[in-house]
Design a protein around this motif. Structure first.
Motif, mmCIF file in Angstrom:
data_model
loop_
_atom_site.group_PDB
_atom_site.id
_atom_site.type_symbol
_atom_site.label_atom_id
_atom_site.label_comp_id
_atom_site.label_asym_id
_atom_site.label_seq_id
_atom_site.Cartn_x
_atom_site.Cartn_y
_atom_site.Cartn_z
ATOM 1 N N VAL A 142 0.862 -1.185 0.000
ATOM 2 C CA VAL A 142 0.000 0.000 0.000
ATOM 3 C C VAL A 142 0.899 1.236 0.000
ATOM 4 C CG1 VAL A 142 -1.796 1.271 1.246
ATOM 5 C CG2 VAL A 142 -1.784 -1.236 1.293
ATOM 6 N N VAL A 143 0.597 2.211 -0.859
ATOM 7 C CA VAL A 143 1.332 3.485 -0.862
ATOM 8 C C VAL A 143 0.363 4.626 -0.551
ATOM 9 C CG1 VAL A 143 3.069 2.666 -2.493
ATOM 10 C CG2 VAL A 143 1.051 3.853 -3.356
ATOM 11 N N GLU A 144 0.907 5.739 -0.114
ATOM 12 C CA GLU A 144 0.080 6.846 0.339
ATOM 13 C C GLU A 144 -0.810 7.389 -0.780
ATOM 14 O OE1 GLU A 144 3.339 6.722 0.294
ATOM 15 O OE2 GLU A 144 4.209 7.226 2.255
ATOM 16 N N GLY A 146 -2.310 9.532 -3.493
ATOM 17 C CA GLY A 146 -1.627 10.425 -4.422
ATOM 18 C C GLY A 146 -0.283 9.898 -4.899
ATOM 19 N N LYS A 147 0.131 8.705 -4.426
ATOM 20 C CA LYS A 147 1.414 8.129 -4.841
ATOM 21 C C LYS A 147 1.229 6.939 -5.775
ATOM 22 C CE LYS A 147 3.946 10.892 -2.270
ATOM 23 N NZ LYS A 147 4.726 11.963 -2.907
ATOM 24 N N ALA A 148 -0.005 6.657 -6.155
ATOM 25 C CA ALA A 148 -0.302 5.633 -7.158
ATOM 26 C C ALA A 148 -1.632 6.038 -7.771
ATOM 27 C CB ALA A 148 -0.369 4.243 -6.547
ATOM 28 N N ASP A 149 -2.254 5.166 -8.565
ATOM 29 C CA ASP A 149 -3.521 5.535 -9.180
ATOM 30 C C ASP A 149 -4.516 4.390 -9.017
ATOM 31 O OD1 ASP A 149 -5.399 7.003 -10.483
ATOM 32 O OD2 ASP A 149 -4.604 6.660 -12.496
ATOM 33 N N LYS B 147 0.941 10.030 -10.680
ATOM 34 C CA LYS B 147 0.158 8.794 -10.579
ATOM 35 C C LYS B 147 0.997 7.630 -10.061
ATOM 36 C CE LYS B 147 -3.615 10.609 -12.355
ATOM 37 N NZ LYS B 147 -4.768 10.879 -11.481
ATOM 38 N N ARG B 346 6.128 1.943 3.658
ATOM 39 C CA ARG B 346 6.976 1.822 2.465
ATOM 40 C C ARG B 346 8.433 1.548 2.823
ATOM 41 N NH1 ARG B 346 5.416 6.397 -1.518
ATOM 42 N NH2 ARG B 346 6.855 5.184 -2.770
#
Lengths: 348, 348
Positions: A142-144, A146-149, B147, B346
């Protein structure tokens, strides 16, 4: 099971939180509630950091991986879950291999709805079961926000290439035939219309499908005559043919009239000013076969549900420049080049 | 090679653009200029959508995958590239398998510096060569700025479990010994200090390392006595021991005084209010072994550079509640639980 081990049911109306990726109880709960039931099989149930499977054989191993970042995650005819299963099964099978095992790595953005994650996991499970290729091991991160889509998925696949089969992109020779399994452009236009909220009279669905059944029929019918197989995904048929021309050091001449394009896809391409040759497909393949095997191969493909529209679309020739050329329906000709820019980002 | 095929050198002062993921010439160029030279091997050089390798044997196949989202991408003692190679080699090897092949899926954010991407690819290549485990196939995707977060990597690995070896998290039995290969907390504290710009008197480096050499020595010395191996990554030793206790349905008692922690890591943990038992490691393992094999196993581990500080840290016991308990250095005792929240997001 002791009270301490009892996992409360995950409330699927919630969202993914950073703790779901922290390696502790919340992560265990996410995996128990969403991924294990969706993907259930005996190998995954081993519950270790790796799965251990019997060694297949005889033959050779085929291994492939692909990352999936398609946007939107849910589209007409599929979603990122089924796409990630189909795409990697196909990449393994295009070597002539029987796909055996898959692994899945999921990267999730904080705040992603748990219900959508469950829907994606269920779709992966359904695609995997339908194909008969289990997901034997996996990982979630899991990333914060806004750090993935939403969700990215990387799958890897393993298969067994039967003895005597040796397919490779450098094996096309002048005189060989180029066969396409069906209509092109469906996936790309489905994604584009879904992304842009375009509405066409007839719904255009992605062609996302697992091709290993079709491929098994092709190998059975024309194995020793098959030179190579490829799936025209990113960059479309144009990119795939240019890759083959470069890798084999040959030219390719294709016939526009022979290439199946659904009328609604052709209309959408014309409306949008897009060349269907450059549009991604996710359930089609091209095969290069020596002339002696072409007829048997075509017959076997047309007898399979995913190859009913299979067509002989061209011939390998000699060309020091490794050009791909197309004879148009009007009797002219043109060079089919790689796409120069970026037509459809995040198509897969 | 014809002039059309000639790939201009990629200008490494530039940045990743969306076209680098579009399946056309720019993507081919990125792969040719950065990934192929960094990871070069005969399987990758096949240049198809999958790699085909000889079938190993005899034994069983082990397959594993992990996603890497570590932040920052470069940290004291390693980077996301070497970490992605080491971590998946370890997950494969912890089954007792000899790791054979890796695949790599890279998801890149638009605008990421090409020089940093090259540095990561070179680090993957160096780690892979040092370990003797080639990256045989890969995939790259590019997503729009904002993204993703620089680079995410998912690796999958394949290995061969020798005949007669059967390790699994559910095989711990009362009386078995718990052995730890070295000091804990180094990776997590290295990441944390790098992220928060903390400066300690002595630099704390990540312990990121490929453990398959150590594991081979352990299997050779105590194979039939080994019950299971695990690496205490996310969630640290606390999470790993609780996993084993739950999976095997046992209790575990460990001795605080026996657990190696570097003085500077212990000091940092105290300063930050962190329990080193919950901090991630990337180059350590724990083994559960029956008492008859413990001494030979410890000796073999201590003879290996990555196991010099190996220590017997505890014993498996009967406990219907599956508790992990620690006898403290002061003679007291406490329950070692999973971490409740998210301590270090992370971390890998």
């Amino acid at each position: 099971m002791s009270p301490r081990d009892a996992k409360p049911r995950l409330d699927l109306s919630g969202r993914v939180e950073m703790t779901h990726g922290a390696g502790g109880r919340a992560m265990a709960q996410l995996i128990e509630a969403i991924f294990k039931p969706a993907l259930a099989n005996d190998f995954l149930a081993q519950g270790n950091d790796q799965a251990v499977m019997p060694l297949p054989g005889p033959g050779r191993l085929a291994m492939s991986t692909d990352g999936y970042v398609v946007s939107p995650l849910f589209f007409p005819g599929g979603d990122i879950g089924s796409l990630a299963i189909h795409g990697t099964i196909n990449d393994v099978a295009l070597s002539g291999a029987v796909p055996l095992y898959l692994s899945v790595s999921v990267i999730i953005e904080e705040g992603f709805p748990l219900a959508d994650l469950a829907r994606i996991a269920d779709s992966m499970g359904a695609a995997s079961r339908a194909a008969g290729v289990p997901v034997v091991t996996g990982d979630t991160k899991v990333v914060e926000r806004g750090k993935a889509d939403g969700v990215f998925i990387s799958t890897a696949g393993l298969g067994l290439v039967p003895p005597g089969l040796d397919l490779s992109g450098d094996r096309a020779r002048p005189g060989d035939r180029v066969i396409l399994s069906g209509s092109i452009g469906d996936h790309g236009i489905a994604i584009l219309s879904s992304r842009e909220n375009l509405e066409f009279e007839t719904a255009i669905l992605s062609d996302s499908a697992a091709l290993h059944g079709l491929i098994a029929a092709m190998v059975a019918a024309a194995g020793p005559h098959l030179k190579l197989m490829r799936d025209p995904t990113r960059g479309g048929l144009a990119a795939t043919l240019n890759e083959i021309a470069n890798q084999s050091g040959v030219g390719i001449v294709i016939e526009e009239a022979a290439i199946p394009v659904k009328p609604q896809v052709a209309a959408a391409c014309e409306l949008l000013g897009i060349d269907p040759l450059t549009v991604a497909n996710e359930g089609k393949l091209i095969a290069v076969v020596d002339p002696a095997g072409a007829e048997a191969l075509l017959a076997a493909m047309r007898a399979h549900p995913l190859g009913r529209e299979a067509a002989l679309i061209g011939t390998i020739g000699e060309d020091d420049q490794h050009f791909v050329q197309m004879r148009t329906a009007f009797g002219g000709g043109r060079i089919v080049d790689w796409l120069a820019g970026e037509q459809l980002p995040r198509i897969c």
